[in-house]
Design a protein around this motif. Structure first.
Motif, PDB file in Angstrom:
ATOM      1  N   ARG A  30      17.899 -30.664  55.215  1.00  0.00           N
ATOM      2  CA  ARG A  30      18.080 -32.054  55.636  1.00  0.00           C
ATOM      3  C   ARG A  30      17.137 -33.017  54.928  1.00  0.00           C
ATOM      4  NH1 ARG A  30      18.668 -31.418  62.255  1.00  0.00           N
ATOM      5  NH2 ARG A  30      20.490 -30.025  62.207  1.00  0.00           N
ATOM      6  N   TYR A  31      16.332 -32.500  54.006  1.00  0.00           N
ATOM      7  CA  TYR A  31      15.309 -33.313  53.383  1.00  0.00           C
ATOM      8  C   TYR A  31      15.575 -33.529  51.892  1.00  0.00           C
ATOM      9  CZ  TYR A  31      12.270 -33.430  57.416  1.00  0.00           C
ATOM     10  OH  TYR A  31      11.737 -33.690  58.647  1.00  0.00           O
ATOM     11  N   ALA A  32      15.404 -34.766  51.474  1.00  0.00           N
ATOM     12  CA  ALA A  32      15.325 -35.057  50.050  1.00  0.00           C
ATOM     13  C   ALA A  32      13.949 -34.621  49.565  1.00  0.00           C
ATOM     14  CB  ALA A  32      15.527 -36.541  49.794  1.00  0.00           C
ATOM     15  N   MET A  33      13.909 -34.150  48.340  1.00  0.00           N
ATOM     16  CA  MET A  33      12.654 -33.657  47.766  1.00  0.00           C
ATOM     17  C   MET A  33      12.350 -34.403  46.476  1.00  0.00           C
ATOM     18  SD  MET A  33      11.733 -31.335  49.896  1.00  0.00           S
ATOM     19  CE  MET A  33      10.399 -30.589  48.960  1.00  0.00           C
ATOM     20  N   PRO A 101      14.338 -40.918  52.511  1.00  0.00           N
ATOM     21  CA  PRO A 101      13.455 -41.849  51.793  1.00  0.00           C
ATOM     22  C   PRO A 101      14.161 -43.156  51.464  1.00  0.00           C
ATOM     23  CG  PRO A 101      14.169 -40.067  50.368  1.00  0.00           C
ATOM     24  CD  PRO A 101      14.636 -39.727  51.732  1.00  0.00           C
ATOM     25  N   ALA A 102      13.517 -44.265  51.783  1.00  0.00           N
ATOM     26  CA  ALA A 102      14.106 -45.574  51.530  1.00  0.00           C
ATOM     27  C   ALA A 102      14.213 -45.849  50.034  1.00  0.00           C
ATOM     28  CB  ALA A 102      13.286 -46.657  52.213  1.00  0.00           C
ATOM     29  N   ASN A 103      13.312 -45.272  49.290  1.00  0.00           N
ATOM     30  CA  ASN A 103      13.292 -45.464  47.847  1.00  0.00           C
ATOM     31  C   ASN A 103      12.848 -44.162  47.210  1.00  0.00           C
ATOM     32  OD1 ASN A 103      12.809 -46.117  45.176  1.00  0.00           O
ATOM     33  ND2 ASN A 103      11.691 -47.981  45.609  1.00  0.00           N
ATOM     34  N   LEU A 104      13.762 -43.468  46.569  1.00  0.00           N
ATOM     35  CA  LEU A 104      13.444 -42.167  45.992  1.00  0.00           C
ATOM     36  C   LEU A 104      12.303 -42.225  44.991  1.00  0.00           C
ATOM     37  CD1 LEU A 104      17.001 -40.686  45.345  1.00  0.00           C
ATOM     38  CD2 LEU A 104      15.329 -39.865  47.009  1.00  0.00           C
ATOM     39  N   TYR A 105      12.111 -43.397  44.378  1.00  0.00           N
ATOM     40  CA  TYR A 105      11.144 -43.535  43.306  1.00  0.00           C
ATOM     41  C   TYR A 105       9.741 -43.893  43.796  1.00  0.00           C
ATOM     42  CZ  TYR A 105      15.414 -43.800  40.511  1.00  0.00           C
ATOM     43  OH  TYR A 105      16.634 -43.536  39.943  1.00  0.00           O
ATOM     44  N   ALA A 106       9.616 -44.183  45.079  1.00  0.00           N
ATOM     45  CA  ALA A 106       8.349 -44.650  45.622  1.00  0.00           C
ATOM     46  C   ALA A 106       7.638 -43.556  46.394  1.00  0.00           C
ATOM     47  CB  ALA A 106       8.586 -45.850  46.539  1.00  0.00           C
ATOM     48  N   TYR A 110       7.886 -41.077  51.012  1.00  0.00           N
ATOM     49  CA  TYR A 110       7.907 -39.661  51.365  1.00  0.00           C
ATOM     50  C   TYR A 110       6.853 -39.360  52.423  1.00  0.00           C
ATOM     51  CZ  TYR A 110      10.937 -38.968  47.335  1.00  0.00           C
ATOM     52  OH  TYR A 110      11.984 -39.027  46.441  1.00  0.00           O
ATOM     53  N   GLU A 111       7.255 -38.654  53.439  1.00  0.00           N
ATOM     54  CA  GLU A 111       6.362 -38.393  54.564  1.00  0.00           C
ATOM     55  C   GLU A 111       5.445 -37.191  54.338  1.00  0.00           C
ATOM     56  OE1 GLU A 111       8.439 -37.913  58.242  1.00  0.00           O
ATOM     57  OE2 GLU A 111       6.592 -37.840  59.433  1.00  0.00           O
ATOM     58  N   TYR A 112       5.962 -36.165  53.685  1.00  0.00           N
ATOM     59  CA  TYR A 112       5.207 -34.918  53.567  1.00  0.00           C
ATOM     60  C   TYR A 112       4.889 -34.620  52.105  1.00  0.00           C
ATOM     61  CZ  TYR A 112       7.032 -34.422  58.275  1.00  0.00           C
ATOM     62  OH  TYR A 112       7.357 -34.633  59.587  1.00  0.00           O
TER      63      TYR A 112
END
Length: 123
Positions: A30-33, A101-106, A110-112
């Motif tokens: 469920r997570y983007a990496m 993530p609201a912005n993949l590039y920022a 990212y939380e973790y």
């Protein structure tokens, strides 16, 4: 949530390395990496990201065509295959995770975060 990155090392310019990041304590699928890197005296910068299913990927212009991000949701792993390495790729590489993530590039999106693995490319 724990992210454990490994696979860094010393390599000559033109060489290859594969970074790995193992995730635990999270429903990984469920997570983007993302992969980010930070060179001495510089800010942390985006390298690559991959969506939860693996079907969507994004790359920094500086690594397009040389780096490939992938994931294996059955193993809770994300990888960064790095080829044609250059001295300017030298940095500590971090893996990061966020479920939306609201912005993949920022990096702030990212939380973790993992602890980082050093990549050094000699000329």
């Amino acid at each position: 949530v724990q992210l454990q990155a490994c696979g860094g090392g010393l390599v000559q310019a033109g060489g290859s390395l594969r970074l790995s990041c193992a995730a635990s304590g999270v429903t990984f699928s469920r997570y983007a990496m993302g992969w980010f890197r930070q060179a001495p005296g510089k800010e942390r910068e985006f390298v690559a990201a991959i969506g939860w299913s693996g079907s969507h990927t994004n790359y920094a212009d500086s690594v397009k065509g040389r780096f490939t991000i992938s994931r294996d949701n059955t193993k809770n792993m994300v990888y960064l295959q790095m080829s044609s390495l250059k001295p300017e790729d030298t940095a500590i590489y971090y893996c990061a995770a966020d479920n939306n993530p609201a912005n993949l590039y920022a990096s702030s999106a990212y939380e973790y975060w993992g602890q980082g693995t050093q990549v050094t490319v000699s000329s």
